[in-house]
Design an enzyme around this catalytic site. Structure first.
Site, PDB file in Angstrom:
ATOM      1  N   LYS A  93      -5.592  -5.996   6.946  1.00 53.17           N
ATOM      2  CA  LYS A  93      -5.627  -7.152   6.057  1.00 53.17           C
ATOM      3  C   LYS A  93      -6.979  -7.866   6.068  1.00 53.17           C
ATOM      4  O   LYS A  93      -7.410  -8.414   5.052  1.00 53.17           O
ATOM      5  CB  LYS A  93      -4.518  -8.134   6.437  1.00 53.17           C
ATOM      6  CG  LYS A  93      -3.102  -7.550   6.372  1.00 53.17           C
ATOM      7  CD  LYS A  93      -2.739  -7.135   4.962  1.00 53.17           C
ATOM      8  CE  LYS A  93      -1.273  -6.719   4.848  1.00 53.17           C
ATOM      9  NZ  LYS A  93      -0.956  -5.464   5.520  1.00 53.17           N
ATOM     10  N   GLU A 177      -4.932 -18.019   5.813  1.00 52.79           N
ATOM     11  CA  GLU A 177      -5.056 -18.154   4.362  1.00 52.79           C
ATOM     12  C   GLU A 177      -4.552 -19.516   3.934  1.00 52.79           C
ATOM     13  O   GLU A 177      -3.597 -20.051   4.513  1.00 52.79           O
ATOM     14  CB  GLU A 177      -4.199 -17.094   3.629  1.00 52.79           C
ATOM     15  CG  GLU A 177      -4.844 -15.762   3.460  1.00 52.79           C
ATOM     16  CD  GLU A 177      -3.986 -14.817   2.619  1.00 52.79           C
ATOM     17  OE1 GLU A 177      -2.861 -15.202   2.242  1.00 52.79           O
ATOM     18  OE2 GLU A 177      -4.447 -13.705   2.353  1.00 52.79           O
ATOM     19  N   HIS A 212      10.306 -13.306   3.038  1.00 54.26           N
ATOM     20  CA  HIS A 212       9.166 -12.502   2.585  1.00 54.26           C
ATOM     21  C   HIS A 212       9.546 -11.088   2.157  1.00 54.26           C
ATOM     22  O   HIS A 212       8.677 -10.236   1.959  1.00 54.26           O
ATOM     23  CB  HIS A 212       8.051 -12.453   3.647  1.00 54.26           C
ATOM     24  CG  HIS A 212       7.620 -13.806   4.129  1.00 54.26           C
ATOM     25  ND1 HIS A 212       6.940 -14.685   3.324  1.00 54.26           N
ATOM     26  CD2 HIS A 212       7.807 -14.437   5.324  1.00 54.26           C
ATOM     27  CE1 HIS A 212       6.707 -15.806   4.012  1.00 54.26           C
ATOM     28  NE2 HIS A 212       7.227 -15.678   5.212  1.00 54.26           N
ATOM     29  N   ARG A 269       0.969   3.183  -1.576  1.00 58.05           N
ATOM     30  CA  ARG A 269       2.104   4.098  -1.700  1.00 58.05           C
ATOM     31  C   ARG A 269       2.890   3.713  -2.938  1.00 58.05           C
ATOM     32  O   ARG A 269       2.567   2.746  -3.619  1.00 58.05           O
ATOM     33  CB  ARG A 269       3.012   4.000  -0.472  1.00 58.05           C
ATOM     34  CG  ARG A 269       3.485   2.573  -0.207  1.00 58.05           C
ATOM     35  CD  ARG A 269       4.522   2.488   0.889  1.00 58.05           C
ATOM     36  NE  ARG A 269       4.771   1.129   1.328  1.00 58.05           N
ATOM     37  CZ  ARG A 269       5.547   0.264   0.697  1.00 58.05           C
ATOM     38  NH1 ARG A 269       6.143   0.604  -0.435  1.00 58.05           N
ATOM     39  NH2 ARG A 269       5.731  -0.956   1.169  1.00 58.05           N
TER      40      ARG A 269
END
Length: 468
Positions: A93, A177, A212, A269
């Site tokens: 990430k 973030e 999530h 993917r």
């Protein structure tokens, strides 16, 4: 396509429908993923002994493991996915954020530096400004992710996130973030070929989530202005092109109330929700993965035309879980599974009557997709399909899904990632109804039904009379 298939399976999956559907099958090992599906050498052995020449990585397990893709390449086996270095880059990430920033793709303000010192991270959190998100660098699926609203909450949340990330991924690194208030989750399906050409196959709205994890996905995204939609899709192509993307991928964005959108991550993917895109474009994305691995170009796949989006599709994920008990997984034998075969409904199911739902794997039983000329038509078709879906044995989230689709705010297309937190979704069913239905199901499961309809077999008094 005339391609023979080999299914690999563990003890828990030995009688699974996918194993019986394949031309050949190969036993990998015990039920625990670490002793079967995650053992690269076992899969290489299956390839060698069956003479397979390509591997479709699926959704989970090794699908985003660069090491797996590299081992296949060494063995001369085609990996129906992107290059290993791309998997590596987008799986990290922190590095992926940096790569997107360099390419000019908007990213959420944050910190992805090397230091993991608590004092440094706290200082960076104050610079970014609360609320913020703490996220695991090697993470996914909500693991190691914490939402923090104040300085006082930060250090306990940081310690918890690092501990959770270390346990889940063997990597405790995190990044920060800015937390976007009431965001929408918009993702874009992209494809790249060996010549370097990258296109998008439009967007999917995936905002309705629980912990999530996506619950409902649809395309086109409702209430999304066409100009903004076009811009998001163009940025997704820019992101994929900047890393020389090959095959199927999904660029995920967070969209703020002000219309500003930011790169979230890229899944290297095929997504669980790919039927939504297939339903509105008419393209078979798995076939595309295979053709691109064979060297076929995008131009040939599209017939030289720009892909178009037609109609609407909405997908829900049917899980063996108990909404009335904190959504805990529900295991056991499926006494009866009946999925409808009706127009404008697609069901991708992994179970049949007699299947066992175990604790070893994700408890998703099926994906049910409603299709229509309009969003409302797709919604109604999906509800009708769910009403004809029968699963007895483990508890499922079937009624919960119907309640979401029937909620007034969902009908209006007013969705964001806090939808399920903000709105009361009512799916109550009385205990007496449950008991009566289970008795009926138990009776039917042990009886030969000569009609295609369970309810025809029951008759107005038949089963009830016999039970009473």
């Amino acid at each position: 396509m005339g391609i023979e298939t080999v299914a690999v399976y563990s003890d828990a999956d030995k009688d699974a429908p996918f194993v019986k559907a394949a031309d050949f099958s190969f036993y990998l090992g015990e039920s625990e993923p670490s002793k079967s599906y995650l053992v690269i050498s076992n899969i290489l052995k299956a390839i060698s002994e069956t003479g397979a020449d390509a591997v479709h990585p699926g959704y989970g397990f090794l699908s985003e493991k660069a090491e797996f893709a590299r081992e296949l390449s060494k063995a001369g086996i085609s990996f129906l996915g992107p290059k290993p270095e791309t998997v590596d880059l987008m799986g990290d990430k922190i590095r992926s954020r940096a790569a997107m920033e360099k390419a000019g793709v908007p990213v959420v303000p944050g910190y992805e530096g090397e230091s993991q010192e608590h004092s440094v991270l706290l200082k960076e959190a104050e610079r970014i400004g609360f609320p913020i998100m703490i996220k695991a660098s090697a993470g996914g699926g909500g693991k190691g992710m914490k939402r923090v609203f104040s300085k006082e909450e930060f250090l306990p949340a940081l310690e918890s996130a690092q501990r959770e990330a270390g346990n889940a991924f063997g990597d405790s690194r995190v990044f920060l973030e800015k937390y976007i208030i009431n965001p929408r989750h918009i993702e874009v399906q992209v494809f790249g070929d060996s010549s370097g050409k990258v296109i998008h196959l439009f967007e999917r709205e995936c905002s309705i989530q629980r912990r999530h994890q996506k619950v409902v996905e649809e395309s086109p995204a409702p209430n999304l202005p066409s100009e903004l939609k076009q811009k998001i899709c163009e940025v997704a192509v820019k992101a994929a092109s900047s890393i020389g993307y090959l095959g199927a991928g999904t660029v995920e964005f967070i969209l703020g109330e002000d219309g500003a959108f930011y790169f979230l991550e890229m899944n290297t993917r095929l997504q669980v929700e790919h039927p939504v895109t297939e339903s509105v474009t008419g393209f078979d994305l798995v076939e595309w993965q295979i053709r691109i691995a064979e060297g076929v170009g995008i131009e040939k796949l599209t017939g030289g035309k720009s892909p178009s989006q037609s109609g609407h599709a909405i997908e829900v994920r049917l899980y063996a879980e108990d909404p009335e008990n904190e959504f805990l997984p529900s295991i056991g034998k499926i006494e009866l599974a009946k999925f409808p075969e009706i127009q404008n409904l697609r069901v991708d199911s992994g179970v049949v009557t007699g299947s066992e739902v175990s604790l070893y794997y994700d408890p998703m039983l099926a994906k049910v997709i409603g299709i229509g000329k309009t969003r409302e038509e797709a919604r109604k078709n999906l509800i009708a399909g769910l009403e004809e879906t029968i699963v007895f044995g483990p508890i499922t989230n079937l009624n919960y899904l119907k309640a979401i689709l029937e909620h007034s705010e969902f009908v209006k297309g007013n969705t964001d990632t806090h939808f399920l937190e903000k709105h009361k979704v009512v799916w109550e069913e009385s205990g007496e109804e449950k008991e009566a239905v289970l008795m009926s199901a138990s009776f039917l499961a042990n009886r030969t039904v000569k009609t295609s309809s369970v309810w025809d077999a029951v008759g107005p008094n038949g089963v009830w009379g016999e039970i009473s």
